[in-house]
Design a protein around this motif. Structure first.
Motif, PDB file in Angstrom:
ATOM      1  N   GLU A 105      -5.427  36.209 -16.037  1.00 36.72           N
ATOM      2  CA  GLU A 105      -4.424  36.466 -15.213  1.00 36.72           C
ATOM      3  C   GLU A 105      -4.795  37.683 -14.320  1.00 36.72           C
ATOM      4  O   GLU A 105      -4.283  37.875 -12.908  1.00 36.72           O
ATOM      5  CB  GLU A 105      -2.926  37.010 -15.822  1.00 36.72           C
ATOM      6  CG  GLU A 105      -2.337  35.643 -16.458  1.00 36.72           C
ATOM      7  CD  GLU A 105      -1.752  34.675 -15.362  1.00 36.72           C
ATOM      8  OE1 GLU A 105      -1.702  35.145 -14.448  1.00 36.72           O
ATOM      9  OE2 GLU A 105      -1.953  33.431 -15.650  1.00 36.72           O
ATOM     10  N   LEU A 123       5.628  35.280  -5.773  1.00 30.53           N
ATOM     11  CA  LEU A 123       4.931  34.194  -5.835  1.00 30.53           C
ATOM     12  C   LEU A 123       4.811  33.475  -7.225  1.00 30.53           C
ATOM     13  O   LEU A 123       4.811  32.403  -7.313  1.00 30.53           O
ATOM     14  CB  LEU A 123       3.598  34.457  -5.014  1.00 30.53           C
ATOM     15  CG  LEU A 123       3.909  34.746  -3.550  1.00 30.53           C
ATOM     16  CD1 LEU A 123       2.596  34.959  -2.900  1.00 30.53           C
ATOM     17  CD2 LEU A 123       4.311  33.576  -2.759  1.00 30.53           C
ATOM     18  N   THR A 124       4.368  34.286  -8.107  1.00 26.05           N
ATOM     19  CA  THR A 124       3.824  33.945  -9.398  1.00 26.05           C
ATOM     20  C   THR A 124       4.884  34.058 -10.563  1.00 26.05           C
ATOM     21  O   THR A 124       4.532  33.530 -11.526  1.00 26.05           O
ATOM     22  CB  THR A 124       2.557  34.677  -9.702  1.00 26.05           C
ATOM     23  OG1 THR A 124       2.817  36.047  -9.582  1.00 26.05           O
ATOM     24  CG2 THR A 124       1.523  34.339  -8.615  1.00 26.05           C
ATOM     25  N   TYR A 131       3.467  39.521  -4.843  1.00 24.27           N
ATOM     26  CA  TYR A 131       2.722  38.709  -6.026  1.00 24.27           C
ATOM     27  C   TYR A 131       3.699  38.369  -7.004  1.00 24.27           C
ATOM     28  O   TYR A 131       3.760  37.273  -7.435  1.00 24.27           O
ATOM     29  CB  TYR A 131       1.604  39.445  -6.283  1.00 24.27           C
ATOM     30  CG  TYR A 131       0.629  38.470  -7.426  1.00 24.27           C
ATOM     31  CD1 TYR A 131      -0.304  37.735  -6.708  1.00 24.27           C
ATOM     32  CD2 TYR A 131       0.656  38.743  -8.651  1.00 24.27           C
ATOM     33  CE1 TYR A 131      -1.032  36.815  -7.530  1.00 24.27           C
ATOM     34  CE2 TYR A 131      -0.334  38.023  -9.630  1.00 24.27           C
ATOM     35  CZ  TYR A 131      -0.994  36.987  -9.072  1.00 24.27           C
ATOM     36  OH  TYR A 131      -1.925  36.231  -9.723  1.00 24.27           O
ATOM     37  N   GLU A 136      -9.108  38.400  -1.742  1.00 22.41           N
ATOM     38  CA  GLU A 136      -9.703  37.220  -0.997  1.00 22.41           C
ATOM     39  C   GLU A 136      -8.609  36.868  -0.129  1.00 22.41           C
ATOM     40  O   GLU A 136      -8.774  36.835   1.104  1.00 22.41           O
ATOM     41  CB  GLU A 136     -10.343  36.289  -1.862  1.00 22.41           C
ATOM     42  CG  GLU A 136     -11.476  36.409  -2.517  1.00 22.41           C
ATOM     43  CD  GLU A 136     -12.166  35.172  -2.933  1.00 22.41           C
ATOM     44  OE1 GLU A 136     -11.543  34.499  -3.590  1.00 22.41           O
ATOM     45  OE2 GLU A 136     -13.628  35.125  -2.928  1.00 22.41           O
ATOM     46  N   GLU A 137      -7.559  36.267  -0.661  1.00 26.75           N
ATOM     47  CA  GLU A 137      -6.503  35.614   0.054  1.00 26.75           C
ATOM     48  C   GLU A 137      -5.732  36.606   0.754  1.00 26.75           C
ATOM     49  O   GLU A 137      -5.375  36.626   2.005  1.00 26.75           O
ATOM     50  CB  GLU A 137      -5.350  35.040  -0.842  1.00 26.75           C
ATOM     51  CG  GLU A 137      -4.396  34.219  -0.233  1.00 26.75           C
ATOM     52  CD  GLU A 137      -3.652  33.458  -1.234  1.00 26.75           C
ATOM     53  OE1 GLU A 137      -4.139  33.073  -2.332  1.00 26.75           O
ATOM     54  OE2 GLU A 137      -2.405  33.096  -1.013  1.00 26.75           O
ATOM     55  N   GLN A 138      -5.745  38.093   0.549  1.00 28.19           N
ATOM     56  CA  GLN A 138      -4.958  39.156   1.270  1.00 28.19           C
ATOM     57  C   GLN A 138      -5.941  40.211   2.005  1.00 28.19           C
ATOM     58  O   GLN A 138      -5.649  40.953   1.976  1.00 28.19           O
ATOM     59  CB  GLN A 138      -3.943  39.679   0.486  1.00 28.19           C
ATOM     60  CG  GLN A 138      -2.882  38.735  -0.167  1.00 28.19           C
ATOM     61  CD  GLN A 138      -1.748  38.427   0.767  1.00 28.19           C
ATOM     62  OE1 GLN A 138      -1.615  39.314   1.737  1.00 28.19           O
ATOM     63  NE2 GLN A 138      -1.420  37.028   0.869  1.00 28.19           N
ATOM     64  N   LYS A 196      -6.755  36.605 -11.580  1.00 30.83           N
ATOM     65  CA  LYS A 196      -6.385  35.776 -10.448  1.00 30.83           C
ATOM     66  C   LYS A 196      -5.513  36.803  -9.470  1.00 30.83           C
ATOM     67  O   LYS A 196      -5.484  36.585  -8.183  1.00 30.83           O
ATOM     68  CB  LYS A 196      -5.363  34.805 -11.246  1.00 30.83           C
ATOM     69  CG  LYS A 196      -6.008  33.572 -11.622  1.00 30.83           C
ATOM     70  CD  LYS A 196      -5.293  33.004 -12.787  1.00 30.83           C
ATOM     71  CE  LYS A 196      -3.944  32.303 -12.638  1.00 30.83           C
ATOM     72  NZ  LYS A 196      -3.368  31.614 -13.696  1.00 30.83           N
ATOM     73  N   PHE A 197      -4.798  37.815 -10.181  1.00 32.09           N
ATOM     74  CA  PHE A 197      -4.312  38.728  -9.264  1.00 32.09           C
ATOM     75  C   PHE A 197      -5.304  39.548  -8.277  1.00 32.09           C
ATOM     76  O   PHE A 197      -5.027  39.481  -6.883  1.00 32.09           O
ATOM     77  CB  PHE A 197      -3.485  39.878  -9.918  1.00 32.09           C
ATOM     78  CG  PHE A 197      -2.987  40.829  -9.218  1.00 32.09           C
ATOM     79  CD1 PHE A 197      -1.997  40.999  -8.273  1.00 32.09           C
ATOM     80  CD2 PHE A 197      -3.506  42.183  -9.289  1.00 32.09           C
ATOM     81  CE1 PHE A 197      -1.515  41.827  -7.550  1.00 32.09           C
ATOM     82  CE2 PHE A 197      -3.070  43.200  -8.611  1.00 32.09           C
ATOM     83  CZ  PHE A 197      -1.904  43.138  -7.639  1.00 32.09           C
ATOM     84  N   GLN A 238      -7.920  38.502  -7.201  1.00 36.45           N
ATOM     85  CA  GLN A 238      -8.934  37.379  -6.330  1.00 36.45           C
ATOM     86  C   GLN A 238      -7.523  37.379  -5.236  1.00 36.45           C
ATOM     87  O   GLN A 238      -7.839  37.202  -4.059  1.00 36.45           O
ATOM     88  CB  GLN A 238      -9.026  36.065  -7.134  1.00 36.45           C
ATOM     89  CG  GLN A 238      -9.697  35.338  -6.038  1.00 36.45           C
ATOM     90  CD  GLN A 238     -10.155  33.883  -6.864  1.00 36.45           C
ATOM     91  OE1 GLN A 238      -9.448  33.436  -7.908  1.00 36.45           O
ATOM     92  NE2 GLN A 238     -11.103  33.009  -6.127  1.00 36.45           N
ATOM     93  N   TRP A 239      -6.471  36.987  -5.542  1.00 30.34           N
ATOM     94  CA  TRP A 239      -5.282  36.865  -4.469  1.00 30.34           C
ATOM     95  C   TRP A 239      -5.490  38.123  -3.596  1.00 30.34           C
ATOM     96  O   TRP A 239      -5.427  37.889  -2.447  1.00 30.34           O
ATOM     97  CB  TRP A 239      -4.139  36.928  -5.116  1.00 30.34           C
ATOM     98  CG  TRP A 239      -2.966  36.803  -4.240  1.00 30.34           C
ATOM     99  CD1 TRP A 239      -2.408  35.730  -3.544  1.00 30.34           C
ATOM    100  CD2 TRP A 239      -1.907  37.884  -3.728  1.00 30.34           C
ATOM    101  NE1 TRP A 239      -1.339  36.039  -2.706  1.00 30.34           N
ATOM    102  CE2 TRP A 239      -1.063  37.483  -2.879  1.00 30.34           C
ATOM    103  CE3 TRP A 239      -2.112  39.180  -4.374  1.00 30.34           C
ATOM    104  CZ2 TRP A 239       0.093  38.185  -2.538  1.00 30.34           C
ATOM    105  CZ3 TRP A 239      -0.952  40.166  -3.915  1.00 30.34           C
ATOM    106  CH2 TRP A 239      -0.013  39.469  -2.916  1.00 30.34           C
ATOM    107  N   LEU A 240      -5.391  39.363  -4.294  1.00 28.27           N
ATOM    108  CA  LEU A 240      -5.193  40.542  -3.372  1.00 28.27           C
ATOM    109  C   LEU A 240      -6.516  40.728  -2.496  1.00 28.27           C
ATOM    110  O   LEU A 240      -6.530  41.106  -1.330  1.00 28.27           O
ATOM    111  CB  LEU A 240      -5.409  41.739  -4.500  1.00 28.27           C
ATOM    112  CG  LEU A 240      -4.948  43.036  -3.703  1.00 28.27           C
ATOM    113  CD1 LEU A 240      -3.679  43.130  -3.039  1.00 28.27           C
ATOM    114  CD2 LEU A 240      -5.165  44.148  -4.937  1.00 28.27           C
TER     115      LEU A 240
END
Lengths: 296, 453
Positions: free
Chosen positions: B346, B55-56, B52, B356-358, B349-350, B352-354
């Motif tokens: 922020e 990426l960000t 992460y 949902e996306e991951q 967002k982290f 959500q990434w962890l």
């Protein structure tokens, strides 16, 4: 003229008195004030006056009496052992032929490590590397002599001893420093006269050195006593107050009540009771040891 | 006069670079996370956080605290309004202590489109909402809702020598226990000194029959609550009257004392959450309490016990007050919450990434389940052989798990005092009756003070 003479000393100490009063006085008054209220950590806005209720409940609680007993054993153990160990090390270090050598100076510096080490680190080291039953240093050494060491921190019979010894290791360097400096003030000619009169090393130590450094012993004992009485970090990291409540000294009781049980009113009542206990003990001790005569 | 070697354009370039660096530094977001220990920590530290950050450009400080200090540290920082942590670990039992300092997530969920339908109603109710203190709001994201199950060395249970010896001693086949008393028998059966044999192999070190991590008060509370809730006790009823005064609690405490004294490794008394699983991994424990988030300690790559364990729900306490067919503990584990700091968007967002996306990657690397898609994903289900007995046991156990009450007082009336009760009974500090009276008095006094009764 006379009033000016009396004013000047007070003017010099006044800033210190004010600073001390603010730094020490405000928290003490706040602790007393909170101890007279019901205050929960999860309802900090809800402070309710309960008078002496926290103190009454405290004195009726058998676990408080148990903690007092543990604290007394721990405090006396640490004080007595650290004074004896401090005297022994300082005496050896101040012996003719050792005193002032490079090795002695190195040893004195090295010996300060426990004194400056963080207490939690001391406790963690004790738990993981010294008293650990399978891989710890103590049982490793005992095993070398064919002795099957106990589970030091897990047995109620040995946990307090292990805790006392660990904390004594931390307290002793201060005693060594003070006693070493004090022994250096004993006049050499006095010791030589005693030697001429046939007094051996032990007799000279008991009859000349000890009386001459008695105020230092009294002072260090008082410092160690108050330090051990309020010790938290080492005990918390080492045993957490266990096994059972075998090492649950008063400072851990404060933590458990204030943080784990979220009862700030009760935690402050215990803290304030500790303050009174240690103040009374110190006053009695100072009178008995005649420490008040120091400086007169 | 010597002419200056510094040229104006060089100075301007240096100044611009410095300003640029300063601006970059001041714009960089740093998220500070308070974390609970467990086998998920390594994947977070070694994979998800570095990825992460790469990426960000967000900087993440990840603080793993001892289990019993996570909520205390979070609470103290929150009460002090220090904005120290942006993200915290959240267990339903602790949440009430600092609920006012936690960010409500509904606006962020709407803004970023987080899919709540992946979380069951029960998980949302217990791990993402607190209807008493923050009614109508989502205040956390579930990460690992779970409850303990029973784990055992299936290879030893299946061994003919062990089967025969157990049959001869107890008159029944050696199998996962149906009652707590059977659990005790099995634990005693496997408790053996060094030099004895187990499944045909000589033991280099003593073998212990059962364990949990019971460092007081937190570890003891966590483990003993499995007995309390298996007895069919809830702690208190809708009128805030305590049911812990029931004599069955003393039966449970006496049993617990017997189980610890006869079958636990003595070191268990100094072990914090999940530490006993390391002992099991070394082959020194035959059966154990298993909080699912610790399963990779014994089943992960390189574990000598991998593939040798099986799992079952906690056994029943016959005569329990709720006629429960199996045992139960509280619905624990938890999720993550976001503190009300300037970084909350922020932080969201982290997360959500962890989650949902991951989501799938997170499950594969941590074996933590919280979302519906994780339970149905064929890659996830095929990722470990042990899921064959593990997931059914987990799902059955979760059906009976006790969802903790929402009151902020839960920790002060249940968690800490129940741990102290069990500890005082175990060490005879007080008589069982004195300990029980103390437990009930404490609960009633706090409820009276809070105006609930």
């Amino acid at each position: 003229m006379s009033s000016r003479r009396h004013f000047n000393p007070w003017a010099f100490v006044l800033p210190g008195v004010i600073a001390g009063g603010v730094i020490l006085g405000v928290p003490v008054v706040q602790a007393l004030w909170t101890s007279l209220h019901r205050l929960r950590l999860y309802r900090l806005h809800d402070q309710v006056w309960v008078g002496l209720d926290n103190y009454l409940r405290l004195w009726q609680d058998p676990l408080f009496h148990l903690s007092i007993r543990s604290t007394v054993v721990f405090t006396l153990g640490c004080t007595v052992l650290s004074v004896i160990a401090g005297l022994a090390v300082a005496s050896v270090m101040s012996t003719r032929g050792i005193r002032g050598t490079t090795a002695a100076r190195f040893f004195m510096a090295f010996y300060l490590v426990p004194f400056v080490a963080t207490q939690v680190v001391v406790g963690m080291m004790g738990r993981l590397y010294v008293w650990e039953p399978e891989y710890g240093l103590v049982n490793y050494v005992l095993a070398a002599f064919g002795i099957d060491g106990p589970m030091w921190l897990i047995s109620q019979d040995t946990a307090m001893w292990a805790t006392i010894i660990t904390n004594t290791w931390r307290l002793t360097p201060l005693a060594v420093l003070i006693f070493y400096a004090a022994l250096a003030t004993v006049p050499e000619e006095l010791l030589e006269s005693a030697e001429v009169d046939g007094a051996g090393g032990w007799k000279a130590f008991v009859q000349i050195k000890l009386p001459m450094i008695r105020y230092h012993i009294g002072f260090i004992a008082l410092i160690q006593l108050t330090s051990a009485f309020r010790e938290f970090d080492t005990v918390f990291a080492l045993t957490g107050g266990g096994p059972g409540r075998a090492t649950n000294v008063l400072s851990l009781l404060v933590y458990n009540e204030g943080i784990s049980a979220a009862n700030l009113g009760m935690a402050n009542a215990i803290s304030f009771t500790m303050l009174i206990i240690v103040a009374v003990i110190s006053l009695i001790y100072m009178r008995l040891a005649r420490l008040g005569e120091l400086g007169q | 006069m010597k002419p200056s070697t510094h040229r104006p354009w060089l100075r301007a370039l240096v100044a611009a670079l410095l300003l640029g660096l300063l601006a970059t530094a001041s714009a960089q977001v740093t998220l500070r996370i308070a974390e609970h220990p467990g086998s998920h920590v390594a994947p977070m530290e070694e994979y998800f956080i570095p990825l992460y950050e790469e990426l960000t450009g967000v900087n993440i400080v990840y603080e793993v605290l001892p289990a019993d200090q996570v909520w205390q540290k979070q609470q103290l920082e929150a009460q002090a309004n220090s904005n120290y942590y942006d993200i915290g670990y959240h267990s339903p039992g602790w949440f009430g202590y600092y609920h006012e300092k936690v960010a409500g997530l509904d606006d962020l969920i709407e803004e970023f489109g987080f899919d709540l339908s992946q979380y069951s109603d029960a998980v949302q109710a217990s791990h993402m909402r607190n209807e008493l203190l923050r009614p109508g709001e989502i205040i956390a994201i579930a990460r690992n809702p779970q409850t303990p199950i029973y784990s055992y060395r299936a290879d030893w249970f299946a061994h003919p020598d062990e089967q025969a010896a157990f049959q001869a001693a107890y008159g029944r086949p050696l199998a996962a226990p149906a009652t707590w008393e059977e659990l005790y028998d099995i634990a005693v059966f496997f408790t053996r000194p060094a030099g004895a044999t187990v499944a045909g192999e000589t033991l280099a070190q003593p073998l212990f029959g059962y364990s949990a991590s019971i460092k007081p008060p937190g570890g003891m509370a966590r483990a003993f609550l499995a007995i309390v809730y298996s007895l069919g006790l809830d702690g208190w009823d809708e009128n805030y009257d305590s049911d812990l005064s029931d004599p069955i609690l003393l039966e449970g405490a006496a049993y617990w004392k017997r189980l610890i004294q006869d079958t636990f490794p003595p070191q268990a008394q100094t072990w914090d959450f999940l530490e006993h699983l390391s002992f099991m991994r070394e082959g020194r424990l035959a059966t154990a309490e298993m909080w699912p988030e610790g399963v990779l300690t014994v089943e992960g790559d390189g574990a000598p016990t991998a593939g040798k364990l099986a799992y079952a729900p906690l056994p029943q306490w016959p005569g329990n007050r709720k006629d429960l067919p199996i045992g139960r503990s509280f619905l624990g584990g938890g999720g993550v919450l976001i503190f009300d700091t300037p970084n909350k968007a922020e932080a969201f967002k982290f997360l959500q990434w962890l989650f949902e996306e991951q989501s799938k990657e997170f499950n594969l690397r941590t074996a933590m389940f919280s979302r519906a898609d994780q339970f149905t994903d064929p890659d996830v289900l095929a990722s470990y052989d042990f899921y064959e007995t593990f997931l059914p046991a987990w799902q059955e156990q979760t059906t009976y798990a006790f969802p903790r009450q929402y009151e902020a007082e839960w920790g002060a009336v249940m968690y800490t005092p129940v741990g102290e009760f069990a500890n005082d009974v175990l060490y005879d500090t007080l008589t069982p009756e004195q300990s029980q009276r103390r437990l009930v008095d404490n609960m009633e006094r706090i409820f009276d003070e809070s105006g609930y009764r």
